[in-house]
Motif scaffolding. Structure first.
Motif, PDB file in Angstrom:
ATOM      1  N   LEU A 359     -15.406 -38.269   8.742  1.00  0.00           N
ATOM      2  CA  LEU A 359     -16.297 -39.422   8.776  1.00  0.00           C
ATOM      3  C   LEU A 359     -15.982 -40.345   7.613  1.00  0.00           C
ATOM      4  O   LEU A 359     -15.734 -39.892   6.487  1.00  0.00           O
ATOM      5  CB  LEU A 359     -17.761 -38.978   8.708  1.00  0.00           C
ATOM      6  N   GLU A 360     -16.024 -41.653   7.888  1.00  0.00           N
ATOM      7  CA  GLU A 360     -15.607 -42.600   6.861  1.00  0.00           C
ATOM      8  C   GLU A 360     -16.562 -42.653   5.675  1.00  0.00           C
ATOM      9  O   GLU A 360     -16.188 -43.139   4.613  1.00  0.00           O
ATOM     10  CB  GLU A 360     -15.443 -44.000   7.463  1.00  0.00           C
ATOM     11  N   ASP A 361     -17.789 -42.127   5.823  1.00  0.00           N
ATOM     12  CA  ASP A 361     -18.711 -42.121   4.689  1.00  0.00           C
ATOM     13  C   ASP A 361     -18.678 -40.794   3.933  1.00  0.00           C
ATOM     14  O   ASP A 361     -19.553 -40.537   3.106  1.00  0.00           O
ATOM     15  CB  ASP A 361     -20.131 -42.421   5.165  1.00  0.00           C
ATOM     16  N   SER A 418      -7.776 -46.608  10.155  1.00  0.00           N
ATOM     17  CA  SER A 418      -8.427 -45.555  10.931  1.00  0.00           C
ATOM     18  C   SER A 418      -7.558 -44.320  11.094  1.00  0.00           C
ATOM     19  O   SER A 418      -8.045 -43.289  11.546  1.00  0.00           O
ATOM     20  CB  SER A 418      -8.819 -46.094  12.312  1.00  0.00           C
ATOM     21  N   LEU A 419      -6.301 -44.402  10.768  1.00  0.00           N
ATOM     22  CA  LEU A 419      -5.402 -43.260  10.957  1.00  0.00           C
ATOM     23  C   LEU A 419      -4.478 -43.139   9.754  1.00  0.00           C
ATOM     24  O   LEU A 419      -3.862 -44.122   9.339  1.00  0.00           O
ATOM     25  CB  LEU A 419      -4.590 -43.428  12.248  1.00  0.00           C
ATOM     26  N   TYR A 420      -4.419 -41.952   9.204  1.00  0.00           N
ATOM     27  CA  TYR A 420      -3.550 -41.698   8.067  1.00  0.00           C
ATOM     28  C   TYR A 420      -2.533 -40.628   8.440  1.00  0.00           C
ATOM     29  O   TYR A 420      -2.873 -39.627   9.087  1.00  0.00           O
ATOM     30  CB  TYR A 420      -4.354 -41.205   6.853  1.00  0.00           C
ATOM     31  N   ASN A 421      -1.314 -40.862   8.071  1.00  0.00           N
ATOM     32  CA  ASN A 421      -0.265 -39.853   8.152  1.00  0.00           C
ATOM     33  C   ASN A 421       0.125 -39.498   6.715  1.00  0.00           C
ATOM     34  O   ASN A 421       0.875 -40.219   6.071  1.00  0.00           O
ATOM     35  CB  ASN A 421       0.939 -40.364   8.939  1.00  0.00           C
ATOM     36  N   VAL A 422      -0.457 -38.422   6.235  1.00  0.00           N
ATOM     37  CA  VAL A 422      -0.265 -38.019   4.843  1.00  0.00           C
ATOM     38  C   VAL A 422       0.959 -37.095   4.779  1.00  0.00           C
ATOM     39  O   VAL A 422       0.992 -36.050   5.424  1.00  0.00           O
ATOM     40  CB  VAL A 422      -1.505 -37.294   4.300  1.00  0.00           C
ATOM     41  N   LEU A 442      -4.558 -37.569   9.934  1.00  0.00           N
ATOM     42  CA  LEU A 442      -6.011 -37.538   9.750  1.00  0.00           C
ATOM     43  C   LEU A 442      -6.621 -38.761  10.419  1.00  0.00           C
ATOM     44  O   LEU A 442      -6.207 -39.895  10.161  1.00  0.00           O
ATOM     45  CB  LEU A 442      -6.371 -37.529   8.259  1.00  0.00           C
ATOM     46  N   ILE A 443      -7.600 -38.521  11.280  1.00  0.00           N
ATOM     47  CA  ILE A 443      -8.317 -39.600  11.972  1.00  0.00           C
ATOM     48  C   ILE A 443      -9.631 -39.834  11.239  1.00  0.00           C
ATOM     49  O   ILE A 443     -10.396 -38.898  10.983  1.00  0.00           O
ATOM     50  CB  ILE A 443      -8.565 -39.242  13.449  1.00  0.00           C
ATOM     51  N   ILE A 444      -9.899 -41.094  10.905  1.00  0.00           N
ATOM     52  CA  ILE A 444     -11.159 -41.467  10.255  1.00  0.00           C
ATOM     53  C   ILE A 444     -12.166 -41.825  11.338  1.00  0.00           C
ATOM     54  O   ILE A 444     -11.936 -42.742  12.139  1.00  0.00           O
ATOM     55  CB  ILE A 444     -10.960 -42.650   9.285  1.00  0.00           C
ATOM     56  N   SER A 445     -13.268 -41.103  11.390  1.00  0.00           N
ATOM     57  CA  SER A 445     -14.310 -41.344  12.393  1.00  0.00           C
ATOM     58  C   SER A 445     -15.243 -42.449  11.914  1.00  0.00           C
ATOM     59  O   SER A 445     -15.523 -42.583  10.720  1.00  0.00           O
ATOM     60  CB  SER A 445     -15.103 -40.067  12.663  1.00  0.00           C
ATOM     61  N   ASP A 446     -15.735 -43.205  12.862  1.00  0.00           N
ATOM     62  CA  ASP A 446     -16.531 -44.401  12.552  1.00  0.00           C
ATOM     63  C   ASP A 446     -17.988 -44.037  12.294  1.00  0.00           C
ATOM     64  O   ASP A 446     -18.552 -43.136  12.933  1.00  0.00           O
ATOM     65  CB  ASP A 446     -16.438 -45.390  13.717  1.00  0.00           C
ATOM     66  N   VAL A 447     -18.594 -44.748  11.333  1.00  0.00           N
ATOM     67  CA  VAL A 447     -20.043 -44.787  11.152  1.00  0.00           C
ATOM     68  C   VAL A 447     -20.459 -46.248  11.166  1.00  0.00           C
ATOM     69  O   VAL A 447     -19.659 -47.146  10.919  1.00  0.00           O
ATOM     70  CB  VAL A 447     -20.479 -44.108   9.837  1.00  0.00           C
ATOM     71  N   ASP A 482     -16.934 -52.141  13.646  1.00  0.00           N
ATOM     72  CA  ASP A 482     -17.113 -50.752  14.046  1.00  0.00           C
ATOM     73  C   ASP A 482     -16.616 -50.554  15.477  1.00  0.00           C
ATOM     74  O   ASP A 482     -16.296 -51.513  16.189  1.00  0.00           O
ATOM     75  CB  ASP A 482     -18.589 -50.355  13.925  1.00  0.00           C
ATOM     76  N   SER A 483     -16.580 -49.285  15.905  1.00  0.00           N
ATOM     77  CA  SER A 483     -16.049 -48.974  17.230  1.00  0.00           C
ATOM     78  C   SER A 483     -17.132 -48.360  18.103  1.00  0.00           C
ATOM     79  O   SER A 483     -18.195 -47.945  17.625  1.00  0.00           O
ATOM     80  CB  SER A 483     -14.858 -48.003  17.110  1.00  0.00           C
TER      81      SER A 483
END
Length: 807
Positions: A359-361, A418-422, A442-447, A482-483
């Motif tokens: 979650l992004e928060d 919204s998407l990270y490739n670490v 890693l996918i960042i989920s929306d709030v 937001d999505s």
């Protein structure tokens, strides 16, 4: 036999339990667990209870995801999450794992999450007597010269037993005979080599061949044996053996040595001549693994590499080389080959725990993944350092010597990314260093952290008046970063009133699309503009919203015809006359037509035209000013009466117009006008009264005219250098003013209403002066006082020399 073995194993089991208890006590002190088991223990056997020994509740094992991580290629152990027992999952062969090492350990790690803990478990593998002695050859061929004297030693090849300690080879036996007995040679390494000692001189003519069975015994209980056949051939005199420079050769080889690399060139010398001095070389004892890696040249003793060495598979090789001369005399030497590690293994990165979305928060420091990093190389070649490449949003924190935690370093924002490739980059410290990359997605989920944002800070909408109710006029749009539901926007109009009426009676909005619809037909002359607020709200929980102001500007449409104020069209039924004296010259101002238009802009620009005139050369009219002037000089004797019709039209599309008619009378004086008036067909009593009033009005107008001329001349002399409020009215230029609403079609035209102060004089040499005074919020219907007798009285308007009207 089985029962006796079982009885003998019971004390050993008790001893092992006591030993494990001691080890458990030690691990309580040292913080590590240590167990001891025998090799070849069958699969599923319990080594110990890890949960109990670590003090972990058995019920928490599955919840905390306990797992066993081994540094070996095979997973020899596993943990039963139901009871915490550490069990054997693969066959364990001590000789395969540790070779000739005296002490054999397997190190594993227990990993427990939530919280994350690591425990090192050391398991000692005890040797059992599971290997019988084995000779490198089934047959040993020995040639003994008949000249050999008693006491001569003939070395034999030794037997090999992978077991260690007492389980390894302890002794050799040879059947008793009168010529030979068995002896042993023990090297500095403690290796026993059997040899045959001649006890009695041989006579080849009596017996040229002997055969015995050589037996090797280990120290196991029961002991295991291995045999080889010794064939002795009696030869002619060959009294010198091949001799190596040393008994044992210690060789160090890098594991990346190429195929064909010369390991060593052995040279065994024999003092005999001829065939007895020719030496040949062969491997006397070599393992199957080493036989696939090394070869020896039969004639010159060169040992070369024929396979790929691997330090991680085998660290040392023990090879026995046999040198035999042409007379059959042999000697042996030992090759101890130590494989040197090179940096040929890249670090391995294993993800033991992974969070697919976040979650992004989530706060900084949230754990994304747990990584296990290892390198099969040893020493500095196996030291690994890891880091994150090209990102500041994450941190890689070491948890132990081989574990890392990947955590967030900053707060996440899905709308930014919204998407990270670490990418985890691990590099060892070898020379040259080797590295491995591991990419974690890693996918960042929306709030719902973004309110809707309108495209504009405010909206100005233009609607042409007389529109159809229900017509779409404009659309507003707000975007939400937001999505899904958090980004789904709905629209509504905030309740407020416009002139005591709710805004919903003027305008409505589609809640899904933001399209605005007019609820009524607008009239520019009644309502020119209004504004309201639109709220955009998302569907998140809790919802977020934002407002924007929408300003509606009504655009004028040419729906009002010009209204003529002077001369009044209402006097069309009675005679309306304009007096023109014979002395009037060309350009003489006869009168001025005054009209207004309730519209604005170009729609209110008026032009004046002569629609009907009997003598076109007599009068002309100014198209912009409405002034009617004499078009030519009049003769003194010329007397005439003409009726003209004036057309006033606006500049709209389509153009609207109005007409008015008047009579022009050319005479020498007013007395000549009266008969002209009387001859009009009017027999009513009102016409007689009108004539009387007309005569009186002419006298008064003449008087006031003279007074006005005198006052005007005096004022002009005093104020010749003082300009008027807005300057003299220019008949050829339209007044320029801007609209109340900013307009996309702004024509800078004159908005209505305005107050016109108009002075009309009978003197053709006097210029008309008009002053423009804007009047705010005055309805067009109130611009003209229709009860003014000066306007209704057509005869008075006809003959008055000065008339002031409010427009």
């Amino acid at each position: 036999m089985k029962n006796s073995n079982r009885e003998r194993s019971i004390p050993r089991l008790i001893a092992w339990q006591v030993f494990i208890s001691l080890l458990f006590s030690l691990q309580q002190i040292s913080g590590q667990l240590q167990y001891s088991i025998s090799e070849e223990t069958k699969k599923g056997s319990v080594v110990g209870n890890v949960a109990k020994d670590l003090g972990v509740n058995v019920k928490d094992l599955q919840l905390r995801k306990m797992q066993i991580v081994s540094q070996t290629k095979k997973q020899y152990f596993a943990v039963n999450l139901e009871n915490g027992d550490l069990i054997i999952s693969e066959r364990i062969d001590r000789e395969t794992l540790c070779g000739v090492k005296q002490i054999c350990f397997i190190n594993i790690e227990a990993v427990i999450e939530n919280p994350l803990n690591f425990y090192t478990i050391t398991i000692e593998i005890q040797d059992v007597n599971d290997n019988a002695p084995m000779f490198s050859k089934k047959h040993f061929d020995i040639g003994i010269s008949e000249s050999s004297v008693p006491g001569v030693h003939f070395p034999l090849g030794n037997a090999q037993d992978p077991d260690i300690g007492t389980n390894s080879i302890q002794s050799y036996t040879l059947p008793e005979n009168e010529y030979f007995r068995l002896g042993e040679i023990t090297t500095k390494d403690g290796i026993k080599y059997p040899e045959i000692i001649l006890q009695k001189s041989l006579d080849r003519e009596k017996q040229s061949f002997y055969e015995f069975i050589l037996t090797a015994y280990d120290g196991g209980k029961p002991p295991k044996t291995g045999t080889a056949i010794i064939k002795i051939t009696v030869q002619d005199v060959n009294d010198n053996f091949p001799a190596f420079a040393q008994d044992t050769y210690h060789i160090r080889l890098p594991e990346n040595a190429p195929i064909g690399f010369l390991v060593i060139q052995l040279n065994a010398t024999d003092k005999d001549d001829g065939v007895n001095g020719l030496v040949s070389y062969s491997f006397s004892h070599i393992t199957e693994t080493a036989l696939e890696l090394f070869t020896i040249d039969l004639l010159n003793g060169d040992i070369k590499i024929i396979g790929n060495l691997d330090y991680e598979t085998t660290e040392t090789y023990e090879i026995t080389v046999e040198a035999k001369d042409g007379g059959g005399q042999v000697t042996h030497c030992k090759l101890s080959i130590q494989i040197i590690d090179v940096n040929d293994n890249s670090p391995e990165i294993r993800v033991t725990s992974l969070l697919a979305s976040l979650l992004e928060d989530s706060p900084p420091g949230s754990v994304i993944a747990i990584l296990n990093v290892r390198d099969l190389d040893s020493g500095i070649n196996g030291d690994v350092a890891c880091q994150i490449s090209d990102t500041f949003e994450f941190q890689l924190i070491p948890s132990s010597s081989s574990y890392y935690k990947l955590v967030t370093a900053v707060s996440m924002d899905r709308e930014r990314k919204s998407l990270y490739n670490v990418t985890i980059h691990c590099m060892d410290k070898g020379s040259p260093p080797l590295s491995t990359n591991k990419t974690i997605q890693l996918i960042i989920s929306d709030v719902n952290d973004n309110a809707p944002i309108f495209e504009k800070t405010n909206y100005i909408v233009y609607i042409i008046e007389n529109n159809h109710p229900g017509t779409s006029t404009h659309s507003v749009h707000a975007s939400d970063l937001d999505s899904d539901e958090n980004g789904k926007v709905t629209y509504s109009i905030l309740n407020n009133n416009i002139e005591d009426l709710p805004v919903s009676s003027y305008i409505s909005i589609n809640s899904m699309t933001g399209v605005l619809y007019a609820q009524r037909s607008f009239d520019y002359e009644q309502l020119r503009e209004f504004q309201f607020q639109v709220m955009a709200k998302d569907s998140g929980s809790p919802p977020l919203s934002s407002n924007v102001t929408v300003r509606i500007c009504i655009i004028d449409k040419n729906d009002n015809a010009p209204k003529i104020l002077y001369p009044s069209p209402d006097t069309e039924g009675s005679a309306l006359f304009e007096f023109i004296p014979h002395s009037a010259e060309k350009g003489y101002l006869v009168t001025k037509v005054i009209a207004v238009d309730a519209d604005s802009g170009h729609n209110a620009w008026l032009s004046y035209h002569l629609l009907q005139v009997p003598d076109p050369s007599l009068v002309i009219i100014g198209q912009q000013s409405g002034e009617i002037r004499i078009g030519r000089d009049l003769s003194d004797l010329e007397a005439l009466r003409q009726k003209i019709i004036i057309l006033v039209k606006d500049n709209g599309v389509p153009s609207l117009s109005s007409t008015v008619s008047m009579n022009l009378v050319v005479a020498e004086n007013f007395q000549q006008v009266v008969p002209e008036i009387k001859i009009q067909p009017n027999n009513s009593e009102s016409s007689s009264k009108m004539s009387f009033y007309l005569v009186v009005a002419l006298v008064l107008i003449s008087f006031f005219f003279i007074v006005t001329v005198v006052i005007t001349i005096i004022l002009k002399c005093k104020q010749s250098n003082t300009p008027t409020s807005f300057g003299a009215y220019n008949r050829n230029v339209y007044p320029q003013f801007t609209l109340g609403c900013p307009s996309e079609i702004s024509d800078t035209s004159l908005p209505f209403p305005f107050s016109y102060d108009v002075c009309v004089t009978m003197d053709s040499k006097q210029n008309e002066i008009a002053y423009l005074k804007p009047v705010q919020n005055v309805p067009t219907e109130n611009l003209i006082d229709t009860e003014d007798p000066a306007v209704n009285d057509s005869s008075s308007n006809k003959l008055k020399s000065t008339n002031i009207a409010q427009v």
